[in-house]
Design a protein around this motif. Structure first.
Motif, PDB file in Angstrom:
ATOM      1  N   GLU A   1       0.817  -1.213   0.000  1.00  0.00           N
ATOM      2  CA  GLU A   1       0.000   0.000   0.000  1.00  0.00           C
ATOM      3  C   GLU A   1       0.853   1.267   0.000  1.00  0.00           C
ATOM      4  O   GLU A   1       0.339   2.369   0.170  1.00  0.00           O
ATOM      5  N   LYS A   2       2.218   1.068  -0.136  1.00  0.00           N
ATOM      6  CA  LYS A   2       3.193   2.176  -0.193  1.00  0.00           C
ATOM      7  C   LYS A   2       3.210   3.001   1.095  1.00  0.00           C
ATOM      8  O   LYS A   2       3.536   4.186   1.093  1.00  0.00           O
ATOM      9  N   ARG A   3       2.902   2.353   2.200  1.00  0.00           N
ATOM     10  CA  ARG A   3       2.995   3.006   3.523  1.00  0.00           C
ATOM     11  C   ARG A   3       4.351   2.587   4.097  1.00  0.00           C
ATOM     12  O   ARG A   3       4.457   1.823   5.040  1.00  0.00           O
ATOM     13  N   PHE A   4       5.422   3.175   3.472  1.00  0.00           N
ATOM     14  CA  PHE A   4       6.779   2.701   3.724  1.00  0.00           C
ATOM     15  C   PHE A   4       7.254   2.970   5.143  1.00  0.00           C
ATOM     16  O   PHE A   4       7.953   2.150   5.738  1.00  0.00           O
ATOM     17  N   SER A   5       6.888   4.092   5.688  1.00  0.00           N
ATOM     18  CA  SER A   5       7.350   4.443   7.030  1.00  0.00           C
ATOM     19  C   SER A   5       6.800   3.462   8.070  1.00  0.00           C
ATOM     20  O   SER A   5       7.540   2.965   8.930  1.00  0.00           O
ATOM     21  N   GLU A   6       5.501   3.140   7.954  1.00  0.00           N
ATOM     22  CA  GLU A   6       4.892   2.177   8.890  1.00  0.00           C
ATOM     23  C   GLU A   6       5.479   0.788   8.682  1.00  0.00           C
ATOM     24  O   GLU A   6       5.723   0.049   9.655  1.00  0.00           O
ATOM     25  N   ALA A   7       5.712   0.439   7.430  1.00  0.00           N
ATOM     26  CA  ALA A   7       6.284  -0.876   7.131  1.00  0.00           C
ATOM     27  C   ALA A   7       7.678  -0.997   7.736  1.00  0.00           C
ATOM     28  O   ALA A   7       8.043  -2.041   8.301  1.00  0.00           O
ATOM     29  N   ALA A   8       8.491   0.087   7.656  1.00  0.00           N
ATOM     30  CA  ALA A   8       9.848   0.071   8.194  1.00  0.00           C
ATOM     31  C   ALA A   8       9.838  -0.107   9.713  1.00  0.00           C
ATOM     32  O   ALA A   8      10.626  -0.882  10.269  1.00  0.00           O
ATOM     33  N   LYS A   9       8.983   0.623  10.389  1.00  0.00           N
ATOM     34  CA  LYS A   9       8.890   0.504  11.848  1.00  0.00           C
ATOM     35  C   LYS A   9       8.513  -0.925  12.261  1.00  0.00           C
ATOM     36  O   LYS A   9       9.078  -1.485  13.202  1.00  0.00           O
ATOM     37  N   LEU A  10       7.527  -1.524  11.547  1.00  0.00           N
ATOM     38  CA  LEU A  10       7.079  -2.874  11.870  1.00  0.00           C
ATOM     39  C   LEU A  10       8.193  -3.882  11.627  1.00  0.00           C
ATOM     40  O   LEU A  10       8.427  -4.787  12.446  1.00  0.00           O
ATOM     41  N   LEU A  11       8.944  -3.703  10.528  1.00  0.00           N
ATOM     42  CA  LEU A  11      10.035  -4.626  10.210  1.00  0.00           C
ATOM     43  C   LEU A  11      11.107  -4.582  11.288  1.00  0.00           C
ATOM     44  O   LEU A  11      11.595  -5.628  11.748  1.00  0.00           O
ATOM     45  N   LEU A  12      11.456  -3.371  11.714  1.00  0.00           N
ATOM     46  CA  LEU A  12      12.480  -3.216  12.738  1.00  0.00           C
ATOM     47  C   LEU A  12      12.009  -3.789  14.076  1.00  0.00           C
ATOM     48  O   LEU A  12      12.778  -4.426  14.802  1.00  0.00           O
ATOM     49  N   MET A  13      10.748  -3.583  14.378  1.00  0.00           N
ATOM     50  CA  MET A  13      10.194  -4.102  15.635  1.00  0.00           C
ATOM     51  C   MET A  13      10.245  -5.632  15.674  1.00  0.00           C
ATOM     52  O   MET A  13      10.541  -6.226  16.715  1.00  0.00           O
ATOM     53  N   LEU A  14       9.972  -6.264  14.526  1.00  0.00           N
ATOM     54  CA  LEU A  14       9.996  -7.722  14.478  1.00  0.00           C
ATOM     55  C   LEU A  14      11.383  -8.269  14.810  1.00  0.00           C
ATOM     56  O   LEU A  14      11.507  -9.341  15.421  1.00  0.00           O
ATOM     57  N   MET A  15      12.429  -7.496  14.467  1.00  0.00           N
ATOM     58  CA  MET A  15      13.787  -7.967  14.726  1.00  0.00           C
ATOM     59  C   MET A  15      14.262  -7.584  16.115  1.00  0.00           C
ATOM     60  O   MET A  15      14.791  -8.415  16.853  1.00  0.00           O
ATOM     61  N   THR A  16      14.049  -6.356  16.492  1.00  0.00           N
ATOM     62  CA  THR A  16      14.580  -5.891  17.781  1.00  0.00           C
ATOM     63  C   THR A  16      13.816  -6.488  18.959  1.00  0.00           C
ATOM     64  O   THR A  16      14.383  -6.654  20.040  1.00  0.00           O
ATOM     65  N   ALA A  17      12.539  -6.799  18.792  1.00  0.00           N
ATOM     66  CA  ALA A  17      11.756  -7.395  19.882  1.00  0.00           C
ATOM     67  C   ALA A  17      11.924  -8.909  19.918  1.00  0.00           C
ATOM     68  O   ALA A  17      11.289  -9.586  20.729  1.00  0.00           O
ATOM     69  N   HIS A  18      12.754  -9.434  19.028  1.00  0.00           N
ATOM     70  CA  HIS A  18      13.042 -10.871  18.948  1.00  0.00           C
ATOM     71  C   HIS A  18      11.772 -11.712  18.730  1.00  0.00           C
ATOM     72  O   HIS A  18      11.670 -12.829  19.221  1.00  0.00           O
ATOM     73  N   ILE A  19      10.806 -11.129  17.995  1.00  0.00           N
ATOM     74  CA  ILE A  19       9.622 -11.902  17.611  1.00  0.00           C
ATOM     75  C   ILE A  19       9.971 -12.818  16.450  1.00  0.00           C
ATOM     76  O   ILE A  19       9.524 -13.965  16.382  1.00  0.00           O
TER      77      ILE A  19
END
Length: 665
Positions: free
Chosen positions: A564-582
């Protein structure tokens, strides 16, 4: 295939073995030589054995060994064979509705209203038996297969006996007819069920001149013996017209038959009045007989003796009555019309037989008001539990069996219903009826249902959903989980990941949901796309069942935001998946690779802090590998790491320039 077997203790291993394997509703028994594998023929082979008791074992013999050293035989021993007879389906299905209606009926109804309701229920059961019997009779007429014709004819006889017994129990126990009306009910019972003479009646009445027919007087006698006075008088009027010289004699007999006192159903006269009228009438008949009024006509004299209740005269007509219970009712009609229920004692005419048939034993027990004996004898004589289960339930609602508990805890009603319902559960579709019967067994019904429902083969997803709905409605949580796990495993074996995930979520099985989520992620890595997007997109709170399922749902959300080209939200979610060890560590490289297009966007997406976090994740990923693992990495993996480092460095430079420009301004 060889039958899984257990050697019966005591069998001689040097000669033959007797082996068996238990199933949900049947037992496989094989007799074979030691060490020889028994080949199992198909279930349809063999012929039915004979049922001795309801619920006992009926043998299907397969194999045609001649008893030589190489022969073997397999027996499929099955419970409640009657439920597999297609033409009896109406009996089971329609009686189920009557049973449920009785359980839900208004218990507040008392006295006459309640009794009338119970009598109507009994009549409904009888109507189902009769309808089924008529269908079976038609099937017997239409079939050309001798074996089927024999089977249908046997079932017609059994159903006829069942209706005969039920009707008598209805009169004596359910309706509990009082003196007077009792005899009228018994007369109706005899007329309905003693049909052997109907052919003679039809033959005489359809002839050109009935009064000249050789069986004319037999038909008159039949009508008199069954208390059908109007029909007897009608026939006698034909004889009177043909013999003018005997008109006076016929007129006197006709008058006696017309004036015969009959008990009233409407209670318009007391028993004393009825007995008084009957005594006067009886004396009048006696007077005419003693005067020799009918001496010139032996047939009419015999009829007059019958009207007087002369037992010898009635016994002379035993060939026309055919059954002892017809004789009993006829004798009561002409000797004791106001008989009370408890006066129906058994000094009976049994045609000289020393050992009565099972049907005779059951009817005699009913006339003796031995309800428990009736139920016991029916259990022995009939080939299934349907009859005794429903009759006992009805008698229990009549408050006639309340004091009779069985020594092992349950009462008779529940015991018989449990046995009947257990038999239904061995059928591929009738098991659904069995559920309701278990529901109305308060003591052991729940336990039986839990045990039986686990044995239902879940052949299709539709059937599994049906079983699942039954378990959920009854809060059977263990069975719900078991069904869901079974279906999830079946779906996984067939590579239907969406269905497997759906079932594991219903089962609330975190470990299995994790396993299936890993399969989804593995397939994504191999194909580059997700299957079953509708399911993954609509996981909702269910994704919290396991960490891996949460990651799957969130990772799919990242792809949706990116699309949906909501790149900023997508970036935050991607980083959260890694840093939160999900995200699992094995999937980090895929996530970092997914970050590449965001790092290469014209607009800066990741901040400096976010870029440092991505760099740390990349270094953690590569640092965690040993030198040997690094050496084994293929060129593509090495190239990915280099591209990521370059993209992260470029992005960091762009961010620093951008943030510096913003600070300077």
């Amino acid at each position: 295939a060889a039958v899984p077997s257990q050697v019966v203790p005591g069998a001689d291993p040097s000669a033959r073995q007797l082996c068996f394997a238990w199933g949900p509703a049947e037992v496989l028994v094989c007799e074979t030589l030691f060490g020889r594998r028994s080949e199992s023929p198909s279930r349809g082979e063999g012929g039915p054995g004979r049922a001795l008791l309801p619920g006992t074992l009926i043998a299907y013999v397969a194999g045609t060994g001649e008893g030589g050293p190489s022969s073997s035989r397999l027996f499929v021993v099955r419970k409640d064979q009657d439920i597999y007879i297609q033409t009896l389906r109406k009996l089971f299905n329609e009686s189920h509705g009557i049973f449920i209606g009785l359980q839900r009926s208004e218990e507040e109804l008392a006295g006459k209203s309640r009794k009338a309701q119970l009598v109507q229920v009994s009549k409904n059961y009888r109507s189902v038996i009769r309808a089924c019997m008529e269908d079976m009779h038609q099937a017997a007429i239409l079939t050309r297969d001798p074996a089927l014709h024999s089977q249908y004819s046997t079932q017609v006889s059994i159903l006829s006996a069942m209706e005969l017994i039920w009707n008598l129990c209805e009169i004596l126990f359910v309706e509990a007819a009082a003196a007077g009306p009792l005899l009228l009910r018994l007369l109706d019972w005899v007329r309905l069920h003693v049909c052997d003479v109907d052919n003679i009646v039809h033959e005489v009445l359809s002839s050109e001149n009935p009064s000249k027919h050789e069986l004319f007087w037999n038909v008159v006698d039949v009508f008199v013996l069954q208390g059908r006075m109007d029909e007897a008088r009608h026939l006698l009027s034909k004889e009177a017209s043909a013999n003018p010289t005997s008109v006076n004699m016929y007129k006197i007999l006709d008058d006696l038959m017309k004036k015969m006192p009959v008990p009233s159903l409407g209670n318009t006269q007391t028993l004393t009045e009825m007995e008084l009228k009957w005594q006067h009438w009886h004396e009048e008949c006696q007077r005419y007989l003693q005067d020799g009024t009918f001496a010139s006509n032996s047939h009419m004299e015999s009829i007059c003796k019958i009207l007087l209740g002369d037992e010898d005269a009635i016994l002379e007509k035993k060939d026309l009555m055919t059954t002892w219970y017809h004789f009993l009712v006829t004798r009561l009609l002409y000797s004791h019309p106001t008989v009370k229920p408890m006066e129906l004692r058994m000094d009976l005419f049994l045609g000289g037989e020393s050992s009565p048939e099972p049907l005779d034993t059951i009817l005699m027990a009913a006339f003796e008001f031995e309800m428990h004996q009736v139920i016991k004898e029916c259990s022995i004589a009939l080939s299934n539990w349907w009859f005794v289960a429903h009759l006992t339930d009805l008698l229990d609602h009549c408050k006639l069996l309340q004091s009779h508990n069985l020594y092992f805890g349950s009462n008779m009603r529940e015991f018989l219903l449990l046995e009947y319902a257990s038999g239904l559960f061995s059928h591929h579709s009738l098991w659904q009826l069995g559920v309701d019967y278990f529901d109305h067994c308060p003591e052991y019904g729940r336990v039986y249902l839990e045990l039986h429902i686990e044995r239902i083969p879940l052949n299709t997803e539709q059937k599994a959903l049906k079983v699942l709905r039954i378990c959920e409605q009854r809060q059977m949580h263990e069975q719900v989980r078991s069904i869901c796990k079974i279906m999830a495993m079946k779906a996984l074996r067939n590579n239907r990941l969406g269905s497997a995930l759906s079932w594991s979520i219903r089962a609330k099985d975190a470990a299995f949901a994790t396993l299936i989520s890993d399969r989804f992620l593995k397939d994504y890595c191999e194909s580059g796309c997700f299957s079953d997007l509708d399911l993954i997109d609509n996981l909702g709170p269910s994704m919290l069942l396991s960490d891996r399922l949460t990651f799957l749902g969130k990772y799919r959300e990242f792809h949706r935001l990116y699309g949906e080209k909501r790149f900023s939200e997508a970036a935050k979610l991607l980083l959260m998946l890694m840093t939160a060890h999900i995200a699992p560590c094995s999937f980090w490289m895929t996530l970092l690779t997914d970050a590449l297009p965001l790092l290469e966007q014209k607009e800066v997406i990741f901040s400096a802090e976010q870029t440092y976090e991505l760099m740390r994740c990349l270094e953690d990923l590569t640092a965690g590998k040993s030198d040997k693992q690094k050496f084994q990495d293929d060129d593509v993996e090495i190239m990915k790491v280099e591209m990521l480092r370059l993209a992260l460095a470029r992005n960091l430079a762009r961010v620093i320039v951008k943030e510096g420009t913003l600070e300077g301004s």
